[in-house]
Design an enzyme around this catalytic site. Sequence first.
Site, PDB file in Angstrom:
ATOM      1  N   ASN A 205       0.868  -1.175   0.000  1.00 16.90           N
ATOM      2  CA  ASN A 205       0.000   0.000   0.000  1.00 16.90           C
ATOM      3  C   ASN A 205       0.907   1.228   0.000  1.00 16.90           C
ATOM      4  O   ASN A 205       1.471   1.577   1.028  1.00 16.90           O
ATOM      5  CB  ASN A 205      -0.889  -0.053   1.257  1.00 16.90           C
ATOM      6  CG  ASN A 205      -1.709   1.205   1.443  1.00 16.90           C
ATOM      7  OD1 ASN A 205      -1.792   2.051   0.556  1.00 16.90           O
ATOM      8  ND2 ASN A 205      -2.329   1.331   2.614  1.00 16.90           N
TER       9      ASN A 205
ATOM     10  N   LYS B 214       0.173   4.247  -0.331  1.00 12.61           N
ATOM     11  CA  LYS B 214      -0.466   5.449   0.247  1.00 12.61           C
ATOM     12  C   LYS B 214      -0.215   6.654  -0.663  1.00 12.61           C
ATOM     13  O   LYS B 214      -0.137   6.492  -1.873  1.00 12.61           O
ATOM     14  CB  LYS B 214       0.010   5.665   1.688  1.00 12.61           C
ATOM     15  CG  LYS B 214      -0.170   4.400   2.525  1.00 12.61           C
ATOM     16  CD  LYS B 214      -0.015   4.612   4.001  1.00 12.61           C
ATOM     17  CE  LYS B 214      -0.213   3.280   4.707  1.00 12.61           C
ATOM     18  NZ  LYS B 214      -0.159   3.408   6.177  1.00 12.61           N
TER      19      LYS B 214
ATOM     20  N   HIS C  57      -9.602   1.147   4.814  1.00 16.58           N
ATOM     21  CA  HIS C  57      -8.335   1.370   5.518  1.00 16.58           C
ATOM     22  C   HIS C  57      -8.564   2.351   6.672  1.00 16.58           C
ATOM     23  O   HIS C  57      -9.347   3.296   6.553  1.00 16.58           O
ATOM     24  CB  HIS C  57      -7.284   1.914   4.545  1.00 16.58           C
ATOM     25  CG  HIS C  57      -5.914   1.928   5.135  1.00 16.58           C
ATOM     26  ND1 HIS C  57      -5.490   2.923   5.984  1.00 16.58           N
ATOM     27  CD2 HIS C  57      -4.898   1.044   5.045  1.00 16.58           C
ATOM     28  CE1 HIS C  57      -4.251   2.649   6.371  1.00 16.58           C
ATOM     29  NE2 HIS C  57      -3.870   1.512   5.819  1.00 16.58           N
TER      30      HIS C  57
ATOM     31  N   GLU D 225      -6.922   4.786   7.695  1.00 20.28           N
ATOM     32  CA  GLU D 225      -6.711   6.206   7.377  1.00 20.28           C
ATOM     33  C   GLU D 225      -7.931   6.792   6.675  1.00 20.28           C
ATOM     34  O   GLU D 225      -8.231   7.975   6.827  1.00 20.28           O
ATOM     35  CB  GLU D 225      -5.428   6.362   6.538  1.00 20.28           C
ATOM     36  CG  GLU D 225      -4.187   6.157   7.408  1.00 20.28           C
ATOM     37  CD  GLU D 225      -2.994   5.556   6.693  1.00 20.28           C
ATOM     38  OE1 GLU D 225      -2.933   5.581   5.451  1.00 20.28           O
ATOM     39  OE2 GLU D 225      -2.098   5.037   7.392  1.00 20.28           O
TER      40      GLU D 225
ATOM     41  N   GLU E 198      -5.419  -4.792  10.656  1.00 18.62           N
ATOM     42  CA  GLU E 198      -4.396  -3.766  10.866  1.00 18.62           C
ATOM     43  C   GLU E 198      -4.687  -3.012  12.159  1.00 18.62           C
ATOM     44  O   GLU E 198      -5.494  -2.070  12.161  1.00 18.62           O
ATOM     45  CB  GLU E 198      -4.398  -2.776   9.692  1.00 18.62           C
ATOM     46  CG  GLU E 198      -4.121  -3.418   8.359  1.00 18.62           C
ATOM     47  CD  GLU E 198      -3.563  -2.421   7.366  1.00 18.62           C
ATOM     48  OE1 GLU E 198      -2.453  -2.657   6.870  1.00 18.62           O
ATOM     49  OE2 GLU E 198      -4.208  -1.398   7.096  1.00 18.62           O
TER      50      GLU E 198
ATOM     51  N   GLY F  92       2.438   2.418  10.702  1.00 13.32           N
ATOM     52  CA  GLY F  92       3.384   3.513  10.528  1.00 13.32           C
ATOM     53  C   GLY F  92       4.090   3.934  11.803  1.00 13.32           C
ATOM     54  O   GLY F  92       4.734   4.974  11.842  1.00 13.32           O
TER      55      GLY F  92
ATOM     56  N   SER G 116       3.454  -1.939  10.355  1.00 11.25           N
ATOM     57  CA  SER G 116       4.912  -1.960  10.554  1.00 11.25           C
ATOM     58  C   SER G 116       5.552  -3.309  10.212  1.00 11.25           C
ATOM     59  O   SER G 116       6.492  -3.735  10.886  1.00 11.25           O
ATOM     60  CB  SER G 116       5.273  -1.511  11.976  1.00 11.25           C
ATOM     61  OG  SER G 116       4.802  -0.201  12.210  1.00 11.25           O
TER      62      SER G 116
HETATM   63  P1  PGA Z   1       2.777   0.381   7.641  1.00  8.78           P
HETATM   64  O1  PGA Z   1       1.306   0.576   7.001  1.00  8.78           O
HETATM   65  O2  PGA Z   1       3.337  -0.893   7.090  1.00  8.78           O
HETATM   66  O3  PGA Z   1       3.542   1.601   7.196  1.00  8.78           O
HETATM   67  O4  PGA Z   1       2.595   0.324   9.110  1.00  8.78           O
HETATM   68  C1  PGA Z   1       0.454  -0.520   6.823  1.00  8.78           C
HETATM   69  C2  PGA Z   1      -0.859  -0.060   6.219  1.00  8.78           C
HETATM   70  O5  PGA Z   1      -1.348   1.018   6.594  1.00  8.78           O
HETATM   71  O6  PGA Z   1      -1.432  -0.747   5.354  1.00  8.78           O
END
Ligand code: PGA
Length: 257
Positions: free
Chosen positions: A9, A11, A96, A98, A168, A174, A214
Amino acid sequence: MRRKFVAGNWKMNTSFQSAQSLAREVASAVAASNPAVDVAVCPPFPFLWPVQQVLVGSPVALGGQNAYHEKSGAFTGETSLDMLIDVGCQWVILGHSERRQFFGETDASINRKIAASVERGLGVIFCIGEVLEDRQAGRTETVLETQLAGGLAGFTATQLQKMVIAYEPVWAIGTGVTASPEQAESAHAFIRNWIAMHIDASLATALRIQYGGSVKPENAKEILSQPNVDGALVGGASLKSDQFLGIISAAAELARV
Ligand code: PGA
């Protein structure tokens, strides 16, 4: 056995050029090593087409990071599922955290998006996960249950055959803090059991549940080796080809044993 699925992803990152070169590096390494793992990359909308051109003939699939459920019309700034399909997407990430956190998406709006994706035959990566406050208050399973019940309301097992769920935990996205293998396994087992109880037992057995939050080459093997963890949805580490490929290799090694 469920085939592992690693998706990147990206983003709101990359440029036209860096998106193409990242995709090229991933595609050529995956083609060369031919891992027994499904791989997808999900670039920002403007780079779907340039990335698709790089991926032609490659085993790496293309996915969108979001979509709107309506077919077309006066919805300024939105992207339809047909548009994603038109540029070669096989997958779409929906729900997601976000999107939930910054753009007001709800279980009901995600449900409409899943319905529209199912109707068009596009594979859905349906994201769920609790925030830190919920975990600390012991509400993780209640939150997952609400998100599952809301997002998947009204679907039959046949309609959800292509769906993948990404667990998640929001506190791990992140942040560099990963869920422990035990925490991931316990949430994944809960999700699988919920699907078995509320939708269908054979769908639950076949369902792939990715872990996201992460994931890096250093922790991938430990998390991916949990019995109910069937892959990873990778954010930050998917922006560096060596890291993303390291995670794919970890998944491939487990597929061999
Ligand atoms: P990350 O994000 O690996 O940077 O923690 C995962 C995601 O949001 O899909």
